[in-house]
Scaffold this motif. Structure first.
Motif, mmCIF file in Angstrom:
data_model
loop_
_atom_site.group_PDB
_atom_site.id
_atom_site.type_symbol
_atom_site.label_atom_id
_atom_site.label_comp_id
_atom_site.label_asym_id
_atom_site.label_seq_id
_atom_site.Cartn_x
_atom_site.Cartn_y
_atom_site.Cartn_z
ATOM 1 N N GLU A 1 8.537 18.393 50.697
ATOM 2 C CA GLU A 1 8.128 19.308 51.886
ATOM 3 C C GLU A 1 7.442 18.664 53.088
ATOM 4 O OE1 GLU A 1 8.597 22.392 51.342
ATOM 5 O OE2 GLU A 1 9.955 21.900 50.082
ATOM 6 N N GLU A 2 6.844 17.545 52.770
ATOM 7 C CA GLU A 2 6.180 17.020 53.889
ATOM 8 C C GLU A 2 7.090 16.608 54.953
ATOM 9 O OE1 GLU A 2 2.573 13.802 54.971
ATOM 10 O OE2 GLU A 2 3.019 14.288 52.907
ATOM 11 N N ILE B 1 10.616 16.650 59.603
ATOM 12 C CA ILE B 1 11.950 16.663 60.280
ATOM 13 C C ILE B 1 12.287 17.624 61.138
ATOM 14 C CG2 ILE B 1 14.508 16.828 59.885
ATOM 15 C CD1 ILE B 1 13.888 14.819 57.351
ATOM 16 N N ARG B 2 11.578 19.210 60.779
ATOM 17 C CA ARG B 2 12.026 20.407 61.304
ATOM 18 C C ARG B 2 11.230 20.216 62.816
ATOM 19 N NH1 ARG B 2 9.969 23.125 57.907
ATOM 20 N NH2 ARG B 2 11.804 23.913 56.708
ATOM 21 N N GLU C 1 10.534 19.217 68.904
ATOM 22 C CA GLU C 1 10.496 18.163 69.907
ATOM 23 C C GLU C 1 11.813 18.197 70.501
ATOM 24 O OE1 GLU C 1 7.872 16.535 70.586
ATOM 25 O OE2 GLU C 1 6.643 17.162 69.199
ATOM 26 N N GLY C 2 12.962 18.962 69.842
ATOM 27 C CA GLY C 2 14.259 18.756 70.574
ATOM 28 C C GLY C 2 15.035 17.777 70.412
ATOM 29 N N VAL D 1 18.634 21.130 53.602
ATOM 30 C CA VAL D 1 18.969 20.656 54.933
ATOM 31 C C VAL D 1 19.726 21.619 55.848
ATOM 32 C CG1 VAL D 1 21.302 19.683 54.353
ATOM 33 C CG2 VAL D 1 19.950 18.627 56.116
ATOM 34 N N LEU D 2 20.469 22.457 55.045
ATOM 35 C CA LEU D 2 21.137 23.389 56.018
ATOM 36 C C LEU D 2 19.855 24.439 56.732
ATOM 37 C CD1 LEU D 2 24.041 24.653 53.909
ATOM 38 C CD2 LEU D 2 24.247 23.511 56.092
ATOM 39 N N ALA D 3 19.040 24.569 55.889
ATOM 40 C CA ALA D 3 17.633 25.389 56.611
ATOM 41 C C ALA D 3 17.291 25.030 57.836
ATOM 42 C CB ALA D 3 16.734 25.517 55.483
#
Length: 235
Positions: free
Chosen positions: A169-170, A175-176, A182-183, A196-198
């Motif tokens: 989760e961390e 990564i999100r 941050e783009g 990962v799809l989320a």
């Protein structure tokens, strides 16, 4: 509309004379995240390794922001904007956390201090050797080390593999943030497709070294039966 960052055209690559990827083509725009999915042995890691420059490219073309990578060594690809987090993590285990980050740091927005802010565990262990870190901390360090290269494209090969749920989760939150807030463009290989799809914009599914599906990540996530069929999962 975002400009194309990565362009892969009819890519053929593998190890030695063995061809694993056969005719792979897709593009990724600036600031977009792509989930690279498929069953084990379908060529996902080979594709990541080929982008990083550690396989043999038999044909096709790879361009990053207009720079053709086909004949560039891995360190030249890193300089061109590739940040790579391999399955093996490959941190420098005989160096401290801080030395791991400062030894590869390139000018840009991502600094060791920025990595510590995102991963407080690493800040607490900045003087620890790589051998003294848990698996989850090593993965955080591998991600941080790729970030301080200040890449244009981040390659993550199964970043959640073998980690405890709380660490998963961390890392997903980090990564999100890296990709969405941050783009930074990213390609993520992961055995947890829904997770990962989320956090992805696009999805590509490989089978036998070929692209068998390409769509938006939300569209594929909304079709679990199609996803299961593509990944060979029996309900």
């Amino acid at each position: 509309m975002s400009e194309t960052l990565l362009q892969i055209e009819n890519l053929r690559a593998g190890y030695g004379e063995a061809v694993v990827l056969d005719g792979v083509s897709f593009a990724l725009a600036e600031g977009r995240t792509l989930a690279l999915l498929g069953r084990n042995g379908t060529g996902k890691t080979t594709l990541i390794n080929t982008l990083a420059g550690v396989t043999r490219q038999h044909g096709g073309r790879i361009a990053l922001a207009g720079t053709v990578l086909d004949r560039l060594a891995p360190h030249r690809r890193a300089a061109a904007g590739i940040g790579w987090v391999p399955q093996e993590r490959n941190i420098f285990k005989s160096l401290t956390v801080h030395e791991n980050l400062t030894s590869v740091q390139r000018p840009g927005k991502w600094t060791p201090e920025g990595v510590y802010a995102m991963f407080p565990r690493l800040a607490e262990r900045k003087m620890n050797l790589g051998t003294q870190l848990s698996g989850g901390e090593q993965q955080m360090l591998a991600v941080g080390r790729a970030l301080v290269l200040n890449p244009r494209l981040l390659l993550l090969d199964e970043p959640l593999e073998g980690l405890a749920p709380i660490i998963v989760e961390e890392l997903l939150r980090a990564i999100r943030r890296i990709t969405q807030a941050e783009g930074l463009a990213a390609i993520i290989v992961e055995q947890h497709p829904q997770a990962v799809l989320a956090i992805s914009d696009e999805a590509v599914v490989l089978d036998h070294g070929r692209v068998v599906h390409a769509s938006s990540a939300p569209a594929l996530r909304a079709q679990p039966e199609l996803l299961d069929r593509l990944l060979g999962v029996a309900r």
